[in-house]
Every structure is written in structure tokens, then in C-alpha cells.
Scaffold this motif. Structure first.
Motif, mmCIF file in Angstrom:
data_model
loop_
_atom_site.group_PDB
_atom_site.id
_atom_site.type_symbol
_atom_site.label_atom_id
_atom_site.label_comp_id
_atom_site.label_asym_id
_atom_site.label_seq_id
_atom_site.Cartn_x
_atom_site.Cartn_y
_atom_site.Cartn_z
ATOM 1 N N TYR A 299 0.826 -1.208 0.000
ATOM 2 C CA TYR A 299 0.000 0.000 0.000
ATOM 3 C C TYR A 299 0.864 1.264 0.000
ATOM 4 O O TYR A 299 0.651 2.176 -0.793
ATOM 5 C CB TYR A 299 -0.930 0.004 1.211
ATOM 6 N N PHE A 300 1.862 1.302 0.887
ATOM 7 C CA PHE A 300 2.706 2.494 0.958
ATOM 8 C C PHE A 300 3.539 2.652 -0.310
ATOM 9 O O PHE A 300 3.844 3.772 -0.717
ATOM 10 C CB PHE A 300 3.557 2.492 2.236
ATOM 11 N N ARG B 240 2.329 1.936 -3.211
ATOM 12 C CA ARG B 240 1.379 2.499 -4.187
ATOM 13 C C ARG B 240 1.163 3.993 -3.967
ATOM 14 O O ARG B 240 1.132 4.756 -4.932
ATOM 15 C CB ARG B 240 0.016 1.789 -4.072
ATOM 16 N N ILE B 241 1.021 4.430 -2.697
ATOM 17 C CA ILE B 241 0.698 5.852 -2.491
ATOM 18 C C ILE B 241 1.939 6.749 -2.521
ATOM 19 O O ILE B 241 1.816 7.952 -2.708
ATOM 20 C CB ILE B 241 -0.136 6.104 -1.208
ATOM 21 N N ALA B 242 3.132 6.156 -2.350
ATOM 22 C CA ALA B 242 4.364 6.948 -2.457
ATOM 23 C C ALA B 242 5.359 6.138 -3.292
ATOM 24 O O ALA B 242 6.331 5.591 -2.766
ATOM 25 C CB ALA B 242 4.918 7.262 -1.066
#
Lengths: 138, 138, 138
Positions: free
Chosen positions: A66-67, A69-71
């Protein structure tokens, strides 16, 4: 009222979560504090701290993905000369935290049943991370 | 110097913010601490803590909607057997925090005019959440 | 064991990071605490705190641009009468934090080599921000 401080090192081998709850509780056993406050502090800007579920390892896989993907690596960053994973590492650190304080009750950390303390490494290459523990109480 | 600890429970009815500032200040009134530090700790990995504006309720609506957008139910998660809202609940907890410490000055929490302390529930079904308070000072 | 509290003000001139590590260490010099815990608390809901790299200024540029991308002005917010930058300011505050605690070891903050303490201003117009410092130790 008394205090104790301790620095511990965690060797990381790439992005992901590294649990160190037992390292903390092992050190605390020698401090003989019944009621107090434990502070965990990460001395870095590209690795951070997280209290998360320590039961199902897919939670950690999903957190890491997830992290990413967002950064994402290779985003539109000006700061890139330390590698494609460096600026996203700073962003992920900003989105999580470098400090956690946990009450000590009846000589134990007041963590919930499923809570574990993790170092969240955001860099690809191996690192040696320094964590400072501060305990106050009696 | 003295300390006090207290566990409180908050019953939630689905995703959203639940303010409990007054529960904290009510408990603190009996502790007679003039200067100190209050730590609020949430013993869960699918609910978190937030200090936010307590004036306009649309701030809370927007906060809830925003976190649903950036960590949606039914995302590409491996960890899904506890329900579609479970892994996003862990992500939202990681993006916010499970611990807050607030200075106590002149016998009162040093909150700003518009700041309230909230439990941020990330699960759909009702839950009973445990919050540990730790106060040190004199 | 002793305590000290102090309120400091930071004048901001628009979105971005404002380092105030030296303001903290200057105040601490007069408190003569060798071992302890410093807590930094931001009394606002549209500005927050961050420990970040203080070496390369492009890290700060990228941090500001990143948070503008993930919580843009003019998003689908209900709460908008205080300006297009207001609700995103609350979101950015929720994604970072309003409180940091840093151990004090040998009379100094246990910050890592590259860590600096920043106020992260999320509003466009100039503001005067209040930060409360709480120090406990001996």
C-alpha cells in the motif's frame, strides 16, 4: 520516580516491517517499573515506527504494498540523487511516525492483544537502524 | 511527582469519529495534576486516534470520506478474510496514530481552541474500543 | 525529577515546512535536564509537526508538493466555507501529527544526524502558530 534510557539497533534487509516488541519487553524486564510510560524513538528520516497486527503476516505484505502504491519509487520528485527509493522513504516516514509512547501498567506494556511494535524500513538496501527507548515511572 | 492510569471504553457504531475529550477531562479533574503530560493510547489496530476540529461536523464527514477514498474497501489486499473493511482499517490506523500525548498546563490540557480528541473507528460493525490514559505530573 | 513548560510562537508565510529545532534546544539549555522526555505539541488543526531531513531543501519542496497531490485544494469537500485550502489542511494534519516526544540523553535531544523538527503549515495565508513544549526529567 525513576528513568532509564537504552539504544538498540535493528539490522534491516530491504523494505518491510520488522517486529521488535520482544526486544523492548526483554529490556523492560530489568527496569522494574510497575507504572510508567515507555517512549520509542527512531533516529532516522527514511524508516519509521508502526504499531500493527502481529497475527497474520499478510497484513504486513499489504501495508508494504500500500505504501509503495501511495508513495511510489520514481515519482515526480526533485530530491532523487540518493536513489529512487529515497524521497518515497521520507514521504512514508512523514505518513507514519518516528515516535511512539506506550503506557506501562502492572509492569507490562499496555499493548492490545494483536498489537506489535514494528520498525518500518523504507529503503531497499540493508541498513542498521538506531532506536532510542526512554522509560519513566516507578 | 505522581502518576495515574485509567482504562476507558468507547462503544462505536460504524466508521467515523467519536469525540471523547470530555471523558478525559472529567477523569483528570480527580487527579489534581497542575503540570504534567497526558498520554492517550488506543489498544487496537483497526481504530485510531485523532486530534481534530470540533466546531463544524462537516470536517468529520470529510475526514471519513477522504480516508475511504485513499484506503478503499475492496482494494487489492491479500488480507481479506476478516471482511472487506478490515485491511483498509489497518491502513487508516497506520496513516493516523494510536497514541497522543498532550501537555497539562495550569491543571488543563493544552489543547487549542478548536482541538478535540477523537477515536477514529475504521470498522463497519459496532465495536467496544479500549483506551488507556496515563498521566504524570504534579 | 522536575518539569518545565513553555509556549512558543511561529509566524508562517504560507504552506511549507518551518524548522524550529534550534528554538527548542535554546530553551532546553536553560532547563538543565540530563535525562528526560521532551514533548512538542501543536495547538492547531490546520498545521502539524514533522521530524524530517534538514540537509537537502528539495526534501521539503517534495514533501509540500506530495501532500498537495494527495490532499488537493478544491477536492470534493463539504467543509469549504473557510477557503479551498482549509479542509485539505485538516487532512494533512490528520496524515501527519500534532505531537512529538523526543528522549533527552546526556542533556541533548536524541535526534538522529539528519533529523530536524518542523512545523508543517498547511494554510496559504500567514498564521501565528502556538507550540507547547513540555519537558520532564532530571
Amino acid at each position: 520516580m525513576k528513568q532509564a534510557v537504552h539504544t538498540l539497533q535493528i539490522a534491516t534487509r530491504g523494505k518491510g516491517l520488522y517486529e521488535f516488541t520482544s526486544t523492548i519487553t526483554e529490556w523492560m524486564r530489568h527496569q522494574e517499573i510497575q507504572t510508567g510510560l515507555l517512549t520509542v524513538f527512531c533516529r532516522h528520516t527514511s524508516a519509521s515506527l508502526l504499531i500493527q497486527e502481529n497475527a497474520d503476516p499478510t497484513v504486513q505484505t499489504d501495508l508494504k504494498a500500500y505504501f509503495d502504491r501511495i508513495a511510489p519509487d520514481n515519482g515526480p520528485y526533485e530530491h532523487d540523487y540518493e536513489g529512487a527509493d529515497d524521497m518515497p522513504a521520507h514521504l512514508k516516514t512523514a505518513l507514519t511516525q518516528v515516535q511512539l509512547s506506550i503506557p506501562v501498567v502492572n509492569g507490562r506494556l499496555a499493548l492490545g492483544t494483536w498489537q506489535g511494535v514494528y520498525l518500518f524500513e523504507h529503503r531497499v538496501r540493508p541498513h542498521r537502524r538506531e532506536i532510542v527507548l526512554h522509560l519513566i515511572g516507578e
